[in-house]
Every structure is written in structure tokens, then in C-alpha cells.
Design an enzyme around this catalytic site. Structure first.
Site, PDB file in Angstrom:
ATOM      1  N   SER A 146       0.854  -1.181   0.000  1.00 37.24           N
ATOM      2  CA  SER A 146       0.000   0.000   0.000  1.00 37.24           C
ATOM      3  C   SER A 146       0.889   1.229   0.000  1.00 37.24           C
ATOM      4  O   SER A 146       1.995   1.196   0.537  1.00 37.24           O
ATOM      5  CB  SER A 146      -0.879   0.016   1.257  1.00 37.24           C
ATOM      6  N   TYR A 159      -2.336  -0.952  10.159  1.00 39.23           N
ATOM      7  CA  TYR A 159      -2.365  -1.369   8.748  1.00 39.23           C
ATOM      8  C   TYR A 159      -1.093  -0.909   8.043  1.00 39.23           C
ATOM      9  O   TYR A 159      -0.428  -1.690   7.350  1.00 39.23           O
ATOM     10  CB  TYR A 159      -3.609  -0.744   8.104  1.00 39.23           C
TER      11      TYR A 159
END
Ligand code: NAD
Length: 295
Positions: A146, A159
Site C-alpha cells: 500500500s 495497517y
């Protein structure tokens, strides 16, 4: 002739979002696809839909929790039994996981987020590599990272930390497995319009594409699918240990790029299990639990 003609592939998180778009594209490119996902309903629906489009016998769904080693072993076996080999492992499943300010994040939620996001990728690489090492042509492993792994603010704190682990895992595995011709690469999506991202609110993606993102249109699952196709195919045979950003130029903008995404003074905390079908545990915070700039 498709670019993945006769390939045997596994896509984790393939029942929704960018994993689903990738499954569709890879089928068109000639691959056999095993979709490994926790969401049984979405997985079975995808197989039915693809069968009705003429891909019978080339797509299977195996209910899989990527954080469970026995499940990963089972899905790798399913692909090798069905298609005789394993050419590509796409470790793509993901959830938002733990939300909230760091002072309010529960240790269990840290573990659950890392279990899916980082351990799930480790297990995928481990068991794919066991098969690929025995193949003289090796294989391609692709991990979904990401943009949030590279700077703060691009995703929830836990995350982002787990996605950062995915990047180092990608490089370390590429280093170790190269001599068996196993390539390991990561894709770093920016803001991609998938159910995980928009959560029923399309304007969430549009805020970014209409303001800070250089390219003035929405990132879609197909953009990730095409990047994954390149990394899966032989066209990238000399590419390993690489991070491929697919973000409409967002990272190039620098620190400002993430301003609208995640606020450290979130008023809610808890777990979000994304599209798995599992119930989340979000709770409202009282004002004293919400950090402000003055703290
Ligand atoms: N959408 C974005 O903007 C964006 C940005 C950066 C990174 N990502 C990453 O891209 C990947 C795909 O996300 P998406 O946007 O397509 O989301 P999505 O929610 O549409 O799809 C993710 C899929 O993963 C599955 N999944 C979750 N936990 C699982 C588990 N433990 N075992 C098996 N399957 C599981 C879900 O059921 C779902 O089908 C994720 O790793 C996500 O973190 C997304």
C-alpha cells in the site's frame, strides 16, 4: 494467445475488489485461477459468473483464511492438484484492521491486523515457494502492499505498519529465492475504487482524484489487475524485489498527498474486517481519548 496461457495461479482476496478484477483479467489472458478468500458467498458468485462467461474448469474457489497456515497449504495443494503446477501466487487479501489513535488500539487488534496483512503474505510466500523451488522455471510471487506503507497518514496506523512489513518481506524473499528463478514483487496501490475503499460512499475516492492526485480520474481494480498481469507474466522475467506503485501519481506529490485519508484524531477505534463478512468492533471514543494538536 493470452499472456498467461496455461498458467496456474492463486489470487488471495480474489472474491472482491482488485483481486476480483485480476481474476477476470487473468482468465481472459489464458490463466487457470484459484480464488482464495474468506467470503464464501462472493467467491462462489464469482465462479458462477465466470462459468457463465465460458471459463468453466479454469476457475475454482477455495474458502481460505490467509492467516491460517493449514488453509494456505490447502489452497496451494488445490492449485497444484488441479493444474499440475503453480506459476503465480498473488498475496492480495487484506482488511483495514485496527482503527483509532495509538493510545486506544487494543493489542489483540494489532495481532489480528498483522495476522492477515503481514503473516498472511509470509505464509503465501512460504508455501508457494515450496512448490516453485521444484519447478525449473521457478515462478512469480506478487504481494499487495500500500502507499500507506511509505508515509504516515495513508492508512490506519497498524495497517500501515503491517504493509511496511510486506515491503521488506518482498525484498528479503526476492533475495533468498532468486536462485530458483522465483521472482517476488509488490504492488503499492494508491486510492483504488473498491468496496474496501469506498465502503458504499463513491465520493471517498473522488475527493482524492479531483484534488491532490495528479491523474484526474479514479483508480480502479483493472489498473491493479494490469500491473499484476505484467508482474505475473514472462514480460517481467528480470524484475524482482521491486515495488510497483499504481497510484495515479499520488506518491509523487509528497507529504500532502495523504492529508485527506486518515486522521490521527479519529473519534472511533476498533477492528474493521473489510469485505470478509465478519462483524467489526468499532466503538465511539469519549473526548478525552481523542488526541488533538494541543496534546
Ligand atoms: N482499495 C484501496 O484503495 C487499497 C489501497 C492500498 C492497498 N489496498 C490493498 O489491496 C488489497 C485488496 O483490497 P481491495 O481494495 O480489493 O479490498 P476488498 O475488500 O474489495 O477485497 C479484499 C478481499 O480480501 C478478502 N480477505 C480479507 N481478509 C481475508 C483473510 N483473512 N483471508 C482470505 N481473504 C481475506 C476479503 O474477503 C475481500 O474479498 C488489500 O491487501 C488492501 O489492503 C487497497
Amino acid at each position: 494467445m493470452g499472456r498467461l496461457e496455461g498458467y496456474s495461479t492463486i489470487i488471495t482476496g480474489g472474491a472482491s475488489g482488485m483481486g476480483r478484477s485480476t481474476a477476470e483479467l487473468w482468465l481472459e489472458e489464458g490463466a487457470n485461477v484459484v480464488v482464495a478468500d474468506l467470503n464464501e458467498q462472493n467467491g462462489n458468485d464469482l465462479v458462477d459468473e465466470m462459468n457463465s462467461k465460458g471459463f468453466q474448469g479454469r476457475i475454482k474457489f477455495v474458502r481460505t483464511d490467509v492467516s491460517c497456515e493449514a488453509d494456505i497449504v490447502r489452497v496451494v495443494e488445490a492449485a497444484t492438484v488441479a493444474y499440475g503446477k503453480l506459476d503465480v501466487m498473488f498475496n492480495n487479501a487484506g482488511i483495514d484492521g485496527a482503527f483509532g489513535p495509538i493510545t486506544e488500539i487494543e493489542a489483540d487488534h494489532w495481532d489480528q491486523t498483522f495476522a492477515v496483512t503481514a503473516k498472511g503474505v509470509f505464509l503465501g510466500i512460504k508455501h508457494a515457494a515450496r512448490v516453485m523451488k521444484k519447478q525449473e522455471w521457478g515462478g512469480s510471487i506478487i504481494n499487495t502492499g500500500s502507499l500507506g506503507s511509505q508515509t504516515a497518514g495513508g492508512g490506519p496506523l497498524v495497517y500501515s505498519s503491517a504493509k511496511a512489513a510486506v515491503l521488506r518481506l518482498t525484498q528479503s524473499a526476492a533475495f533468498e529465492l532468486g536462485k530458483w528463478r522465483i521472482r517476488v514483487n509488490a504492488i503499492l496501490p494508491g486510492i483504488i475504487y473498491t468496496p474496501l475503499m469506498h465502503r458504499g460512499k463513491p465520493e471517498r475516492a473522488d475527493v482524492v482524484s479531483r484534488s491532490v492526485q495528479p491523474l484526474p480520474f479514479r483508480g480502479e481494480g483493472k489498473h491493479i489487475a494490469h500491473a499484476a498481469l505484467f508482474l505475473a507474466s514472462n514480460e517481467s522475467e528480470f524484475v524482482s524485489g521491486e515495488y510497483l506503485r499504481v497510484d495515479g501519481g499520488l506518491f509523487a506529490v509528497g507529504p500532502l498527498s495523504h492529508t485527506p485519508m486518515v486522521s490521527p484524531s479519529s473519534k472511533r477505534a476498533g477492528m474493521n474486517f473489510g469485505l470478509t463478512g465478519m462483524e467489526g468492533t468499532m466503538r465511539e471514543l469519549v473526548p478525552e481519548q481523542v488526541p488533538t494538536r494541543d496534546d
